[in-house]
Design a protein around this motif. Sequence first.
Motif, mmCIF file in Angstrom:
data_model
loop_
_atom_site.group_PDB
_atom_site.id
_atom_site.type_symbol
_atom_site.label_atom_id
_atom_site.label_comp_id
_atom_site.label_asym_id
_atom_site.label_seq_id
_atom_site.Cartn_x
_atom_site.Cartn_y
_atom_site.Cartn_z
ATOM 1 N N GLY A 58 45.152 22.087 18.959
ATOM 2 C CA GLY A 58 43.826 22.682 18.966
ATOM 3 C C GLY A 58 43.661 23.714 17.878
ATOM 4 N N THR A 59 42.440 23.872 17.402
ATOM 5 C CA THR A 59 42.141 24.857 16.373
ATOM 6 C C THR A 59 42.029 26.245 17.001
ATOM 7 O OG1 THR A 59 39.763 24.552 16.642
ATOM 8 C CG2 THR A 59 40.877 23.139 15.049
ATOM 9 N N SER A 60 42.088 27.278 16.186
ATOM 10 C CA SER A 60 41.879 28.633 16.681
ATOM 11 C C SER A 60 40.397 28.834 16.971
ATOM 12 C CB SER A 60 42.342 29.667 15.651
ATOM 13 O OG SER A 60 41.477 29.658 14.523
ATOM 14 N N SER A 61 40.083 29.905 17.719
ATOM 15 C CA SER A 61 38.678 30.201 18.009
ATOM 16 C C SER A 61 37.900 30.433 16.721
ATOM 17 C CB SER A 61 38.569 31.440 18.906
ATOM 18 O OG SER A 61 38.963 31.141 20.218
ATOM 19 N N PHE A 62 38.553 31.098 15.750
ATOM 20 C CA PHE A 62 37.875 31.353 14.484
ATOM 21 C C PHE A 62 37.611 30.055 13.737
ATOM 22 C CE2 PHE A 62 37.911 32.392 9.909
ATOM 23 C CZ PHE A 62 36.842 33.271 9.875
ATOM 24 N N GLN A 63 38.605 29.163 13.719
ATOM 25 C CA GLN A 63 38.401 27.873 13.058
ATOM 26 C C GLN A 63 37.300 27.077 13.742
ATOM 27 O OE1 GLN A 63 42.489 26.375 13.193
ATOM 28 N NE2 GLN A 63 42.538 26.396 10.956
ATOM 29 N N SER A 64 37.290 27.088 15.076
ATOM 30 C CA SER A 64 36.244 26.369 15.806
ATOM 31 C C SER A 64 34.878 26.979 15.548
ATOM 32 C CB SER A 64 36.550 26.377 17.308
ATOM 33 O OG SER A 64 37.674 25.579 17.588
ATOM 34 N N LEU A 65 34.850 28.330 15.432
ATOM 35 C CA LEU A 65 33.590 28.987 15.083
ATOM 36 C C LEU A 65 33.118 28.535 13.714
ATOM 37 C CD1 LEU A 65 31.385 31.163 15.539
ATOM 38 C CD2 LEU A 65 32.926 32.782 14.435
ATOM 39 N N MET A 66 34.055 28.438 12.758
ATOM 40 C CA MET A 66 33.687 28.005 11.419
ATOM 41 C C MET A 66 33.228 26.546 11.415
ATOM 42 S SD MET A 66 33.807 30.557 9.476
ATOM 43 C CE MET A 66 33.406 31.599 10.886
ATOM 44 N N MET A 67 33.880 25.698 12.240
ATOM 45 C CA MET A 67 33.422 24.317 12.372
ATOM 46 C C MET A 67 32.000 24.283 12.913
ATOM 47 S SD MET A 67 36.797 22.484 13.989
ATOM 48 C CE MET A 67 35.845 21.048 14.479
ATOM 49 N N SER A 68 31.756 25.150 13.912
ATOM 50 C CA SER A 68 30.424 25.207 14.505
ATOM 51 C C SER A 68 29.409 25.720 13.498
ATOM 52 C CB SER A 68 30.458 26.121 15.738
ATOM 53 O OG SER A 68 29.190 26.191 16.339
ATOM 54 N N LEU A 69 29.789 26.783 12.762
ATOM 55 C CA LEU A 69 28.876 27.316 11.745
ATOM 56 C C LEU A 69 28.672 26.331 10.607
ATOM 57 C CD1 LEU A 69 29.947 31.064 11.496
ATOM 58 C CD2 LEU A 69 27.785 30.148 12.357
ATOM 59 N N ALA A 70 29.710 25.519 10.331
ATOM 60 C CA ALA A 70 29.557 24.497 9.295
ATOM 61 C C ALA A 70 28.425 23.545 9.645
ATOM 62 C CB ALA A 70 30.858 23.714 9.120
ATOM 63 N N GLY A 71 28.263 23.264 10.940
ATOM 64 C CA GLY A 71 27.176 22.408 11.381
ATOM 65 C C GLY A 71 25.853 23.145 11.491
ATOM 66 N N GLU A 119 39.246 16.794 26.768
ATOM 67 C CA GLU A 119 40.372 15.874 26.905
ATOM 68 C C GLU A 119 41.232 15.938 25.647
ATOM 69 O OE1 GLU A 119 38.960 11.922 27.469
ATOM 70 O OE2 GLU A 119 38.100 12.311 29.463
ATOM 71 N N ARG A 120 42.431 15.345 25.749
ATOM 72 C CA ARG A 120 43.281 15.201 24.587
ATOM 73 C C ARG A 120 43.162 13.763 24.076
ATOM 74 N NH1 ARG A 120 47.620 18.389 23.356
ATOM 75 N NH2 ARG A 120 47.780 19.087 25.521
ATOM 76 N N ASP A 121 42.874 13.612 22.781
ATOM 77 C CA ASP A 121 42.738 12.294 22.177
ATOM 78 C C ASP A 121 44.095 11.589 22.202
ATOM 79 O OD1 ASP A 121 42.661 10.155 20.217
ATOM 80 O OD2 ASP A 121 40.796 11.027 19.485
ATOM 81 N N PRO A 122 44.181 10.393 22.826
ATOM 82 C CA PRO A 122 45.472 9.703 22.915
ATOM 83 C C PRO A 122 46.007 9.238 21.562
ATOM 84 C CG PRO A 122 43.694 8.278 23.681
ATOM 85 C CD PRO A 122 43.110 9.635 23.489
ATOM 86 N N THR A 124 45.309 10.818 18.359
ATOM 87 C CA THR A 124 45.610 11.909 17.430
ATOM 88 C C THR A 124 46.233 13.129 18.096
ATOM 89 O OG1 THR A 124 43.420 12.939 17.675
ATOM 90 C CG2 THR A 124 43.645 11.189 16.023
ATOM 91 N N GLY A 125 46.094 13.239 19.417
ATOM 92 C CA GLY A 125 46.583 14.417 20.112
ATOM 93 C C GLY A 125 45.634 15.602 20.037
ATOM 94 N N GLU A 126 44.529 15.462 19.304
ATOM 95 C CA GLU A 126 43.579 16.560 19.161
ATOM 96 C C GLU A 126 42.691 16.661 20.396
ATOM 97 O OE1 GLU A 126 41.639 15.195 15.686
ATOM 98 O OE2 GLU A 126 43.181 15.913 14.289
ATOM 99 N N TYR A 127 42.126 17.845 20.612
ATOM 100 C CA TYR A 127 41.223 18.053 21.730
ATOM 101 C C TYR A 127 39.838 17.499 21.403
ATOM 102 C CZ TYR A 127 44.773 21.433 23.210
ATOM 103 O OH TYR A 127 45.946 22.047 23.575
ATOM 104 N N ARG A 128 39.252 16.850 22.402
ATOM 105 C CA ARG A 128 37.895 16.318 22.254
ATOM 106 C C ARG A 128 37.064 16.745 23.465
ATOM 107 N NH1 ARG A 128 36.702 13.611 17.279
ATOM 108 N NH2 ARG A 128 38.523 12.408 16.634
ATOM 109 N N HIS A 284 31.034 20.569 21.074
ATOM 110 C CA HIS A 284 32.012 19.707 20.405
ATOM 111 C C HIS A 284 33.060 20.551 19.687
ATOM 112 C CE1 HIS A 284 28.421 17.070 20.778
ATOM 113 N NE2 HIS A 284 29.320 16.136 20.996
ATOM 114 N N ALA A 285 32.596 21.543 18.928
ATOM 115 C CA ALA A 285 33.534 22.434 18.238
ATOM 116 C C ALA A 285 34.261 23.321 19.224
ATOM 117 C CB ALA A 285 32.787 23.286 17.209
ATOM 118 N N ALA A 286 33.557 23.755 20.276
ATOM 119 C CA ALA A 286 34.182 24.621 21.279
ATOM 120 C C ALA A 286 35.351 23.923 21.952
ATOM 121 C CB ALA A 286 33.146 25.029 22.327
ATOM 122 N N ALA A 287 35.197 22.645 22.235
ATOM 123 C CA ALA A 287 36.256 21.895 22.934
ATOM 124 C C ALA A 287 37.506 21.757 22.086
ATOM 125 C CB ALA A 287 35.738 20.510 23.328
#
Length: 516
Positions: A58-71, A119-122, A124-128, A284-287
């Motif tokens: 999983g990404t950090s909260s800051f990275q997820s915030l940046m992903m969210s802000l990117a959108g 959930e965890r993506d089977p 890639t292992g990433e969170y979705r 989506h980014a939060a997850a």
Amino acid sequence: MSLADSIGTANDLIWSIPLIALCLLAGLYFSVRTGFLQVRHLPDMIDQLKKGEKSEDGTSSFQSLMMSLAGRVGMGNIGGVATAIAFGGPGAVFWMWTSAFLGGATSFVESTLGQIYKERDPDTGEYRGGPAYYFEKAYKHKARGLSLTYGIIFAVVTILAMSFFLPGVQANGMASAIDNAWGIPTWVTAIGLVILLAFIVIGGVKRIAHFAVIVVPVMALLYILIAVVVFFMNFSEIPRVFGLIFGSAFGVQPIFGAILGLAVKWGVQRGIYSNEAGQGTGPHAAAAAEVSHPAKQGFAQSFAVYVDTLFVCSATAFIIISTGMFNTFAGESWPGEVVYEGNGGLSTDVEPGPGFVQQGLDSVFPGAGPTFIAIALAFFVFTTIVAYYYMAETNLNYLTRKMENRVAARAMQRVLQALVLVAVAYGAVTTAGAAWGLGDIGVGSMAWLNIVGILFLQVPALKTLKDYRDQKRRGLDPQFDPRQLGIENATFWELRADKRLQAGAGEPPEMQLDRD
């Protein structure tokens, strides 16, 4: 009826008074239910961004915030503000602020739900996660068929919106700004953008997060800094700017009283388009974030609404209004009758959009305004389209995650990537009106489904907020076990709580406090 007329009719139907009222009233309702957390928990928002966890999955909260802000930070923050002022008057800016303030609570609820039911993506292992996931899971023990159907409907609508309806607006604004600045034909920009996007969208959520965490803060801060410079250079204009915004927002002047309803409509519509609170994109980014308690990422995503609208959109509005480089048109159409002219002498031939901001900056920094906005939009738009693709892919993953034929699932992913690239190419060369119409249809459709849905599913998010507050009051770093709160079907968090217990770190909060 022509295609343009059909798009306009559908847009007017979706963005009618009921949706405007739903966005504002839902935000007010969630603000009251959460005790106005957008103010009360501002320290928690900042703290989570500074100290948030991260992992290989999983990404950090800051990275997820940046992903969210990117959108979020994209064409809506520049061209969207300009169109709101052009068709709703300067008062539309006030209603953008209002939608952002109230939307902070809505964003918390939807983003917390995204964390609870991720959930965890089977593969890639990433969170979705996202609305489709929480619509299916929240009450599947009571109404499985209805929950699953609603989740599928949202996923399909989101795939269409994120891969076809919305990318075109971003590409159109970028191509228009580049054409205004350097005279580069829109088709050339379309080709370059498609080639660059093709390299990024294949890289997965990790590459998106790393790319966004570098680009978004730099460009957003630089853009705000330029606006601050304009602010001080036009310091004497401040009373007039705020007088126009508030006077127009409440119809004090007769000229704006006639379009008061349009100020509210365009302010809320463009506010939601920009900050996306309630649209269902933030979850989506939060997850994707790694946190010990879902409420933590809910706070981080609420802060994203502030950054987007109260900072970046306000910067755009001040540049436009303080320089007087705007015109307000009657009938919500351009070209058309001008009901109010800014005092900057902007030609009525300038189409509402990036051109307003480019002309505004050019009046302060002769020769540099169009170039700076073109560069800023190039970065903002690029990261926004990448984020759109990530959200479309997440919802496709939701629909295909249980398919046994993984080859077919990957083939569908390639089709999705191709659709995004085609939409970008088409959007860059089409008219701005058609591009905005399609984009508004995408945003509105998602907002209808998501806001109505979270009004029914709010209880788990409110329980989670109360649990966070209770643990913080006892001096703990909040940890989450959904079973202690009566929240069902949060399988990811149940497994995590069990692992904490097995590792000896899962004692009840009272025991943790005593031991510490």
